[in-house]
Design a protein around this motif. Structure first.
Motif, PDB file in Angstrom:
ATOM      1  N   LEU A   5     -26.293 -14.427 -42.908  1.00 32.03           N
ATOM      2  CA  LEU A   5     -27.698 -14.010 -42.910  1.00 32.03           C
ATOM      3  C   LEU A   5     -27.952 -13.111 -41.708  1.00 32.03           C
ATOM      4  CD1 LEU A   5     -29.425 -17.494 -43.376  1.00 32.03           C
ATOM      5  CD2 LEU A   5     -29.028 -15.812 -45.166  1.00 32.03           C
ATOM      6  N   PRO A   6     -28.852 -12.128 -41.843  1.00 32.15           N
ATOM      7  CA  PRO A   6     -29.259 -11.402 -40.636  1.00 32.15           C
ATOM      8  C   PRO A   6     -29.900 -12.405 -39.669  1.00 32.15           C
ATOM      9  CG  PRO A   6     -30.171 -10.385 -42.637  1.00 32.15           C
ATOM     10  CD  PRO A   6     -29.566 -11.686 -43.048  1.00 32.15           C
ATOM     11  N   PRO A   7     -29.529 -12.379 -38.376  1.00 31.00           N
ATOM     12  CA  PRO A   7     -30.058 -13.371 -37.432  1.00 31.00           C
ATOM     13  C   PRO A   7     -31.584 -13.374 -37.344  1.00 31.00           C
ATOM     14  CG  PRO A   7     -28.201 -12.215 -36.465  1.00 31.00           C
ATOM     15  CD  PRO A   7     -28.509 -11.523 -37.758  1.00 31.00           C
ATOM     16  N   SER A   8     -32.212 -12.231 -37.664  1.00 34.56           N
ATOM     17  CA  SER A   8     -33.673 -12.167 -37.574  1.00 34.56           C
ATOM     18  C   SER A   8     -34.354 -12.646 -38.861  1.00 34.56           C
ATOM     19  CB  SER A   8     -34.111 -10.732 -37.285  1.00 34.56           C
ATOM     20  OG  SER A   8     -33.644  -9.887 -38.332  1.00 34.56           O
ATOM     21  N   HIS A   9     -33.550 -12.937 -39.870  1.00 36.58           N
ATOM     22  CA  HIS A   9     -34.013 -13.405 -41.172  1.00 36.58           C
ATOM     23  C   HIS A   9     -34.862 -14.669 -40.977  1.00 36.58           C
ATOM     24  CE1 HIS A   9     -32.782 -14.984 -45.356  1.00 36.58           C
ATOM     25  NE2 HIS A   9     -33.461 -13.880 -45.559  1.00 36.58           N
ATOM     26  N   TYR A  10     -35.984 -14.790 -41.687  1.00 35.37           N
ATOM     27  CA  TYR A  10     -36.887 -15.935 -41.468  1.00 35.37           C
ATOM     28  C   TYR A  10     -36.200 -17.298 -41.560  1.00 35.37           C
ATOM     29  CZ  TYR A  10     -40.957 -12.865 -41.413  1.00 35.37           C
ATOM     30  OH  TYR A  10     -41.868 -11.901 -41.092  1.00 35.37           O
ATOM     31  N   PRO A  11     -35.438 -17.567 -42.642  1.00 32.03           N
ATOM     32  CA  PRO A  11     -34.809 -18.897 -42.711  1.00 32.03           C
ATOM     33  C   PRO A  11     -33.881 -19.168 -41.528  1.00 32.03           C
ATOM     34  CG  PRO A  11     -34.743 -17.841 -44.856  1.00 32.03           C
ATOM     35  CD  PRO A  11     -35.224 -16.800 -43.887  1.00 32.03           C
ATOM     36  N   ALA A  12     -33.172 -18.136 -41.064  1.00 23.84           N
ATOM     37  CA  ALA A  12     -32.280 -18.321 -39.912  1.00 23.84           C
ATOM     38  C   ALA A  12     -33.087 -18.643 -38.663  1.00 23.84           C
ATOM     39  CB  ALA A  12     -31.431 -17.067 -39.686  1.00 23.84           C
ATOM     40  N   SER A  13     -34.211 -17.945 -38.483  1.00 22.13           N
ATOM     41  CA  SER A  13     -35.003 -18.178 -37.269  1.00 22.13           C
ATOM     42  C   SER A  13     -35.683 -19.548 -37.313  1.00 22.13           C
ATOM     43  CB  SER A  13     -36.024 -17.055 -37.059  1.00 22.13           C
ATOM     44  OG  SER A  13     -37.092 -17.159 -37.965  1.00 22.13           O
ATOM     45  N   ARG A  14     -36.019 -20.024 -38.522  1.00 24.57           N
ATOM     46  CA  ARG A  14     -36.611 -21.367 -38.639  1.00 24.57           C
ATOM     47  C   ARG A  14     -35.581 -22.441 -38.291  1.00 24.57           C
ATOM     48  NH1 ARG A  14     -39.291 -20.095 -44.473  1.00 24.57           N
ATOM     49  NH2 ARG A  14     -40.638 -18.423 -43.729  1.00 24.57           N
TER      50      ARG A  14
END
Length: 222
Positions: A5-14
Motif C-alpha cells: 500500500l502507499p504509506p500515505s494511503h488512509y487504511p495504512a495511516s489508520r
C-alpha cells in the motif's frame, strides 16, 4: 498474498496510528512518550475467516525530544466482523529508546510528596502550551490513551490524543499513583472530538494500568 500500500494511503495511516498508540502504551511512561513520525512502508493481507493484517514499517519520535527517533516494524490484525475484540498488535523496535528511569522516579517522588492531591485541567492549554511540571502528567495520559485507542480501534477509525480536559489524583494507601482523567480524543475519520474517562494506575516498576475507561457523551467535556 500481501498487497503493498502507499504509506500515505488512509487504511495504512489508520493502522499506523493504532500501532503507534499501542507502542506508546507498552513502552511509554511519565518520562517518555512516543508518537508516530512517519509510515515508511505498508502492506495488507486478507486472511480467510480471520481478518485483515497490516504489515508496517514506522518511524517513531520521542515526544520530549523530537530529534530522537526509532524505527519500528509492526503487524496489526483486525478481526473479521467482531467489533468487540481489540485488534492484535505486535511490534519490534530497532535501536534503543531513551532511558526514562530517572525522569519517572523524579515524577513519582514528587507526586508522592504532595500534601494535597494534584488537580489540573486543559493540558495543553488553548495556545498548545504545557508547563514543565505538567509534562509527565500529560505523557502518562498519552500512554493510557494508547490503551484506549488500541481497545477501540477498527479499520475505519483513526484516533489521536488531543487534550486532558481535567485530571484528579486519587489518594491511595499503597505504592501506586492513581489518576482520574477526562481526555479528548480526535477521531480523524468522522472528525469527532470524543471525551473519554480513564482511571489510571502507575508505578515506576510496574508500568501503566488502565483499570477503567468509558466513552462519554459529547457534552461531558464542557
Amino acid at each position: 498474498a500481501a498487497m503493498e500500500l502507499p504509506p500515505s494511503h488512509y487504511p495504512a495511516s489508520r493502522a499506523a496510528a493504532l500501532a503507534a498508540g499501542f507502542v506508546c502504551y507498552r513502552r511509554g511512561s511519565p518520562g517518555r512518550g512516543l508518537a508516530l513520525r512517519a509510515v515508511r512502508w505498508a502492506s495488507r493481507q486478507d486472511i480467510d475467516d480471520v481478518g485483515r493484517k497490516y504489515h508496517l514499517e514506522l518511524v517513531l519520535e520521542d515526544v520530549l525530544d523530537q530529534d530522537t527517533t526509532v524505527n519500528c516494524t509492526a503487524e496489526v490484525l483486525y478481526h473479521l466482523g467482531n467489533k468487540n475484540v481489540a485488534p492484535d498488535v505486535q511490534f519490534t523496535i530497532e535501536g534503543e529508546l531513551k532511558n526514562a528511569d530517572e525522569a519517572d522516579n523524579i515524577f513519582y517522588n514528587r507526586i508522592k510528596s504532595l500534601e494535597e492531591e494534584l488537580v489540573a485541567e486543559n493540558i495543553p492549554d488553548s495556545h498548545g502550551k504545557v508547563s514543565p511540571e505538567m509534562e509527565p502528567v500529560l505523557l502518562l495520559a498519552r500512554v493510557a490513551a494508547g490503551y484506549v485507542v488500541w481497545q477501540n480501534s477498527t479499520e475505519n477509525t483513526k484516533f489521536q490524543f488531543a487534550q486532558i480536559k481535567h485530571v484528579k489524583q486519587v489518594k491511595r494507601s499503597d505504592k501506586y499513583l492513581e489518576f482520574d482523567y477526562m481526555i479528548l480524543l480526535h477521531e480523524m475519520v468522522s472528525q469527532e472530538i470524543v471525551p473519554w474517562q480513564m482511571t489510571v494506575l502507575w508505578h515506576p516498576q510496574r508500568g501503566v494500568q488502565v483499570t477503567q475507561d468509558s466513552r462519554q457523551p459529547k457534552h461531558a467535556s464542557e
